[in-house]
Write a protein that holds these residues in place. Structure first.
Motif, PDB file in Angstrom:
ATOM      1  N   SER A 247      23.616  -7.333  42.024  1.00 36.00           N
ATOM      2  CA  SER A 247      22.648  -6.297  41.678  1.00 36.00           C
ATOM      3  C   SER A 247      23.086  -4.932  42.203  1.00 36.00           C
ATOM      4  O   SER A 247      23.035  -3.926  41.478  1.00 36.00           O
ATOM      5  CB  SER A 247      21.273  -6.664  42.249  1.00 36.00           C
ATOM      6  N   GLU A 248      23.510  -4.890  43.470  1.00 32.19           N
ATOM      7  CA  GLU A 248      23.915  -3.598  44.054  1.00 32.19           C
ATOM      8  C   GLU A 248      25.169  -3.041  43.383  1.00 32.19           C
ATOM      9  O   GLU A 248      25.271  -1.835  43.133  1.00 32.19           O
ATOM     10  CB  GLU A 248      24.142  -3.757  45.565  1.00 32.19           C
ATOM     11  N   LEU A 249      26.125  -3.909  43.078  1.00 29.17           N
ATOM     12  CA  LEU A 249      27.331  -3.446  42.387  1.00 29.17           C
ATOM     13  C   LEU A 249      26.993  -2.935  40.991  1.00 29.17           C
ATOM     14  O   LEU A 249      27.525  -1.920  40.542  1.00 29.17           O
ATOM     15  CB  LEU A 249      28.357  -4.577  42.302  1.00 29.17           C
ATOM     16  N   TYR A 250      26.108  -3.643  40.303  1.00 29.28           N
ATOM     17  CA  TYR A 250      25.695  -3.226  38.960  1.00 29.28           C
ATOM     18  C   TYR A 250      24.967  -1.884  38.998  1.00 29.28           C
ATOM     19  O   TYR A 250      25.270  -0.972  38.218  1.00 29.28           O
ATOM     20  CB  TYR A 250      24.793  -4.300  38.358  1.00 29.28           C
TER      21      TYR A 250
ATOM     22  N   PHE B 215      31.197  -2.216  38.565  1.00 34.46           N
ATOM     23  CA  PHE B 215      31.916  -3.214  37.776  1.00 34.46           C
ATOM     24  C   PHE B 215      32.780  -2.506  36.738  1.00 34.46           C
ATOM     25  O   PHE B 215      32.296  -1.652  35.987  1.00 34.46           O
ATOM     26  CB  PHE B 215      30.950  -4.149  37.045  1.00 34.46           C
ATOM     27  N   ALA B 216      34.054  -2.875  36.680  1.00 32.59           N
ATOM     28  CA  ALA B 216      34.918  -2.374  35.614  1.00 32.59           C
ATOM     29  C   ALA B 216      34.526  -3.042  34.297  1.00 32.59           C
ATOM     30  O   ALA B 216      33.807  -4.044  34.271  1.00 32.59           O
ATOM     31  CB  ALA B 216      36.379  -2.679  35.941  1.00 32.59           C
TER      32      ALA B 216
ATOM     33  N   ASP C  89      26.653  -8.646  28.023  1.00 31.37           N
ATOM     34  CA  ASP C  89      26.900  -7.460  27.188  1.00 31.37           C
ATOM     35  C   ASP C  89      27.568  -6.331  27.956  1.00 31.37           C
ATOM     36  O   ASP C  89      28.072  -5.381  27.355  1.00 31.37           O
ATOM     37  CB  ASP C  89      25.591  -6.960  26.573  1.00 31.37           C
ATOM     38  N   GLU C  90      27.582  -6.439  29.300  1.00 32.67           N
ATOM     39  CA  GLU C  90      28.282  -5.461  30.127  1.00 32.67           C
ATOM     40  C   GLU C  90      29.754  -5.818  30.284  1.00 32.67           C
ATOM     41  O   GLU C  90      30.490  -5.130  31.007  1.00 32.67           O
ATOM     42  CB  GLU C  90      27.627  -5.375  31.516  1.00 32.67           C
ATOM     43  N   GLN C  91      30.174  -6.924  29.645  1.00 34.38           N
ATOM     44  CA  GLN C  91      31.557  -7.406  29.712  1.00 34.38           C
ATOM     45  C   GLN C  91      31.957  -7.852  31.119  1.00 34.38           C
ATOM     46  O   GLN C  91      33.126  -7.746  31.518  1.00 34.38           O
ATOM     47  CB  GLN C  91      32.532  -6.348  29.185  1.00 34.38           C
ATOM     48  N   VAL C  92      30.965  -8.356  31.872  1.00 35.01           N
ATOM     49  CA  VAL C  92      31.233  -8.962  33.174  1.00 35.01           C
ATOM     50  C   VAL C  92      31.190 -10.479  32.987  1.00 35.01           C
ATOM     51  O   VAL C  92      30.139 -11.040  32.677  1.00 35.01           O
ATOM     52  CB  VAL C  92      30.215  -8.517  34.243  1.00 35.01           C
TER      53      VAL C  92
END
Length: 278
Positions: free
Chosen positions: A130-133, A138-139, A188-191
């Motif tokens: 959550s914090e990284l998002y 995230f690349a 959908d964020e490509q993670v």
């Protein structure tokens, strides 16, 4: 140069994951619970100096994920002292490796031990993701991997395997569900999200709960060997199409009930890597 974050890297598998990724020319950030003043001495002279240590990260604490992001962004004013100057680009790979295993039985479950296992194993991965998002770290694309365990598979728990160890198994099962849900929210964020059983390893954690007596019969391996197969799977086999699935990169060799439980449906020869059931 791709960038990776290993959460829980002071020893065992996490340490070897960090070293393996460094050898593959990753810029590696690695969290530890120890202060930086002590951790490099603990890690020994073979620990690559280029790996950036994020010290004093205790995943039992509510602010642990926020502290990781602050270190990565260089917001705590400790970059020079800690060896972390802040990421120059977004994270291509995040591996949640930190774990706790404290034995229990029906007769003696310990409240604090149960809380600790669930905080570290199943709650912390959600908070870090959550914090990284929220910080847009995230690349695109990238991968977020949870090191769980075949012990979190309900289908593989049989009478022969026995009961007990409620905290270990339930926290790993919960981590699998967290990973599955993250794979939906982040698709959908490509993670790409992966749930991985790295294998039965010779570590302080398994020795601490008496599993060392099964090292020979269970085919236990050194963390360095498990790290290699885990990283090979993540980099070469974990595609976005299988995001949210549960795998054993080393196959059925160290999963006690794999042949009996999975064999009838998969045939006599179980594949490697092996998809695991929930």
């Amino acid at each position: 140069m791709p960038t990776a974050l290993i959460v829980g890297a002071s020893r065992g598998l996490g340490l070897e994951l960090a070293k393996t990724l460094h050898s593959k020319n990753y810029q590696v950030f690695a969290t530890t619970r120890s202060p930086d003043a002590h951790i490099r001495k603990e890690l020994g002279p073979d620990f690559p100096q280029e790996i950036n240590i994020i010290p004093t990260i205790d995943l039992e604490q509510e602010n642990a994920a926020k502290r990781i992001v602050s270190y990565l962004k260089g917001d705590l004013g400790l970059g020079a002292a800690s060896g972390v100057g802040g990421v120059t680009k977004k994270l291509d790979l995040v591996i949640m490796n930190a774990g706790v295993f404290k034995a229990d039985t029906l007769e003696n479950p310990n409240w604090e031990d149960l809380l600790e296992m669930h905080k570290v194993v199943s709650i912390a991965p959600l908070m870090v993701a959550s914090e990284l998002y929220n910080a847009s770290l995230f690349a695109t694309p990238s991968k977020f991997v949870l090191i769980t365990s075949e012990g979190g598979s309900i289908a593989l728990r049989t009478r022969e395997e026995g009961g007990g160890n409620y905290g270990h198994h339930s926290s790993k099962a919960a981590a699998n569900m967290v990973g599955k849900l993250l794979s939906i929210d982040l698709y959908d964020e490509q993670v790409t999200v992966g749930l991985i059983h790295p294998g039965f390893m010779k570590t302080d954690m398994t020795k601490g709960v008496g599993y060392d007596e099964f090292y020979e019969s269970g085919g236990a391996v050194e963390p360095s060997e498990a790290a290699k197969s885990t990283i090979d799977f993540i980099l070469n086999e974990l595609t976005h199409e299988i995001s949210g699935s549960f795998w054993a990169p080393r196959g059925p060799r160290d999963i006690g009930q794999a042949e009996r439980v999975l064999g009838p449906a998969m045939g006599n020869e179980l594949p490697t890597p092996l998809p695991l059931p929930w």
